[in-house]
Design an enzyme around this catalytic site. Structure first.
Site, PDB file in Angstrom:
ATOM      1  N   GLN A 167       0.814  -1.151   0.016  1.00  0.00           N
ATOM      2  CA  GLN A 167       0.064  -0.036  -0.051  1.00  0.00           C
ATOM      3  C   GLN A 167       0.805   1.292  -0.101  1.00  0.00           C
ATOM      4  O   GLN A 167       0.624   2.096  -0.642  1.00  0.00           O
ATOM      5  CB  GLN A 167      -0.877   0.011   1.133  1.00  0.00           C
ATOM      6  CG  GLN A 167      -1.896  -1.165   1.152  1.00  0.00           C
ATOM      7  CD  GLN A 167      -2.883  -1.205   2.351  1.00  0.00           C
ATOM      8  OE1 GLN A 167      -2.188  -1.288   3.639  1.00  0.00           O
ATOM      9  NE2 GLN A 167      -3.915  -1.275   2.242  1.00  0.00           N
ATOM     10  N   GLU A 168       1.714   1.169   0.762  1.00  0.00           N
ATOM     11  CA  GLU A 168       2.778   2.321   0.741  1.00  0.00           C
ATOM     12  C   GLU A 168       3.436   2.667  -0.403  1.00  0.00           C
ATOM     13  O   GLU A 168       3.495   3.576  -1.004  1.00  0.00           O
ATOM     14  CB  GLU A 168       3.937   2.214   1.705  1.00  0.00           C
ATOM     15  CG  GLU A 168       3.518   2.258   3.118  1.00  0.00           C
ATOM     16  CD  GLU A 168       4.921   2.323   4.002  1.00  0.00           C
ATOM     17  OE1 GLU A 168       5.878   3.260   3.753  1.00  0.00           O
ATOM     18  OE2 GLU A 168       4.910   1.493   4.895  1.00  0.00           O
ATOM     19  N   GLY A 169       3.912   1.536  -1.158  1.00  0.00           N
ATOM     20  CA  GLY A 169       4.387   1.764  -2.730  1.00  0.00           C
ATOM     21  C   GLY A 169       3.401   2.296  -3.547  1.00  0.00           C
ATOM     22  O   GLY A 169       3.579   3.105  -4.253  1.00  0.00           O
TER      23      GLY A 169
END
Ligand SMILES: *[C@@H]1O[C@H](CO)[C@@H](O)[C@H](O)[C@H]1NC(C)=O
Ligand SMILES: *[C@@H]1O[C@H](CO)[C@@H](O)[C@H](O)[C@H]1NC(C)=O
Ligand SMILES: *[C@@H]1O[C@H](CO)[C@@H](O)[C@H](O)[C@H]1NC(C)=O
Length: 454
Positions: A167-169
């Site tokens: 998700q961060e990516g």
């Protein structure tokens, strides 16, 4: 998981140029196509980033086309408190209270009459995941209660969640391509991102439809390699993978595991100590001859597990599919430690928001660092914090090896090391909260209406 449905949402970014193209009539390009245009429709979003060392709130302000607007003199408002939520392990109420000053600051930035429709979200990253038992769950519940009790902003039931590396990516990819004005262009015109955190490293880039269709399956319970994204009239297939254990702090443990208690040639001469990661302690000392770039690289290569079985497709390392390495990865923005370490050892000018370097510059940097003793490194790298000096050879050699041998990037390729990107006359951080804000805003009802007029 609150944020998980990111890429099943439509991203309703509607630039005026696109509208006129769509209507097939250039004469319309300056005409107001939205019936309520006279009302200035602007939207805010408040996104909390609960990291391992501190918590930050970011407030963004968008117009009806989802272009960023100023908040005072800047395009984003942010404020930080330390320590992070994870340092209140058995005091969930205290953890929640630590965010009150940030909540109040965010509420002061958003005009009163927009509070009820301003999404508030909190994403907790690595730190909380490492807590024992239900400590993390208790903290998140207390934070959710605190927001619900105290905030006049719009707090949905999924507003507070742990977000994982993929998700961060994905959010970072969205943020960076948004800031560079690449959304709405062909996938091959977008840029790839690689984010080196403390616990994990994330790679995200857009791939062709055909590559996406032929992506290998992952075991049940793991995130698939491809996420779908609709942004500015275009469908994107995003390849995203997060490599747990391969962030900066975690990679040291992997590299020290290879030397397994004996001398490690990535450690500078004159240092003797311990390194603790994830509750495991490793002995940290160099051979009597001191550190050596070549010997260190050998060990780092082993830590990367390059020879792990890789069926049918090409792999990066650890048996992970490489995504086909197509044109969505031709330009790369490298963030977090990829920016901060080169900054702290003087490769990047202290005032630069981002810098273009060749990957091989990192190798030269590593060779220099590995040639120093612990004492020499302390004076050569005054901006490097005390705890990081013994690892300076290891950390830079790791960054180089990860990019070249892990991800297969040509040593002569230029990449952009970035903390921030220039957008309009301001600078905006290259970080996932902006991507989260864009998603939160574009799922508001009025943007669905915009979609309808298309
Ligand atoms: C929030 O309100 C509920 C119900 O009024 C209360 O039980 C809880 O302790 C409050 N929590 C916080 C963090 O203020
Ligand atoms: C490393 O840790 C061990 C066990 O805690 C301790 O006995 C030893 O003195 C430490 N070594 C150094 C150099 O700090
Ligand atoms: C694997 O990589 C090689 C060399 O880059 C390339 O020629 C080949 O097409 C790739 N195979 C697959 C299945 O992607």
């Amino acid at each position: 998981m609150g944020f998980q449905s990111l890429f099943s949402f439509l991203f309703l970014l509607l630039p005026t140029v696109y509208s006129s193209q769509y209507l097939g009539n250039n004469l319309l390009s300056n005409r107001k196509i939205f019936p309520k245009q006279e009302e200035a429709i602007t939207s805010y979003a408040a996104i909390f980033d609960a990291g391992s060392t501190g918590s930050r709130v970011h407030v963004f302000h968008f117009d009806q086309n989802l272009d960023l607007l100023y908040i005072g003199n800047n395009l984003e408002f942010h404020q930080r408190v330390t320590p992070g939520l994870s340092s209140y392990a058995d005091k969930p109420e205290k953890a929640a209270q630590s965010l009150i000053p940030l909540l109040e600051a965010a509420e002061n930035v958003v005009p009163q009459d927009l509070h009820f429709k301003t999404p508030l979200k909190l994403g907790a990253t690595a730190g909380l995941r490492l807590l024992e038992g239900n400590a993390a769950e208790n903290i998140l519940n207390a934070v959710r209660d605190m927001f619900k009790n105290r905030s006049t902003l719009n707090v949905q039931s999924d507003a507070v969640a742990i977000i994982d590396g993929t998700q961060e990516g994905s959010y970072l990819w969205l943020a960076v391509n948004y800031l560079l004005g690449r959304l709405g262009k062909k996938f091959s015109k977008t840029v790839g991102v690689v984010d080196l955190g403390g616990g994990s490293v994330q790679m995200a880039y857009a791939v062709s439809r055909n590559t996406a269709k032929n992506a290998p399956l992952v075991p049940d319970g793991e995130d698939p390699y491809i996420k779908k994204l609709y942004a500015k009239g275009k469908n994107y297939d995003l390849y995203v993978h997060s490599y747990l254990h391969y962030g900066t702090e975690a990679s040291r443990a992997e590299i020290l595991k290879v030397s397994d208690g004996s001398a490690n040639p990535c450690i500078l001469a004159g240092y003797d100590g311990n390194y603790t990661y994830s509750e495991v302690e490793y002995a940290v000392y160099p051979p009597s001859s001191g550190s050596s770039y070549d010997a260190c690289r050998e060990i780092v290569l082993k830590a990367l597990k390059l020879n792990e079985p890789c069926s049918r497709h090409n792999c990066t390392f650890g048996g992970i599919w490489d995504g086909g390495r197509g044109s969505g990865q031709r330009t790369i923005y490298a963030t977090s430690s990829f920016y901060y370490l080169p900054l702290d050892v003087g490769l990047i000018d202290a005032k630069a928001h981002n810098a273009v370097v060749r990957v091989v510059d990192l190798e030269n940097l590593a060779k220099r660092a590995c040639g120093k003793t612990f004492e020499e490194a302390k004076s050569s790298y005054p901006h490097l914090s005390k705890e990081r000096v013994p690892f300076v050879c290891m950390d830079i050699a790791y960054q180089y090896t990860l990019l070249v041998d892990g991800f297969g990037i040509d040593p002569l390729q230029e990449i952009t090391l970035a903390k921030e990107i220039e957008y309009k006359d301001a600078i905006v951080e290259t970080a996932w909260p902006l991507g989260t804000a864009i998603e939160a805003i574009s799922s508001l009802p009025k943007f669905e209406q915009l979609m309808y007029f298309m």
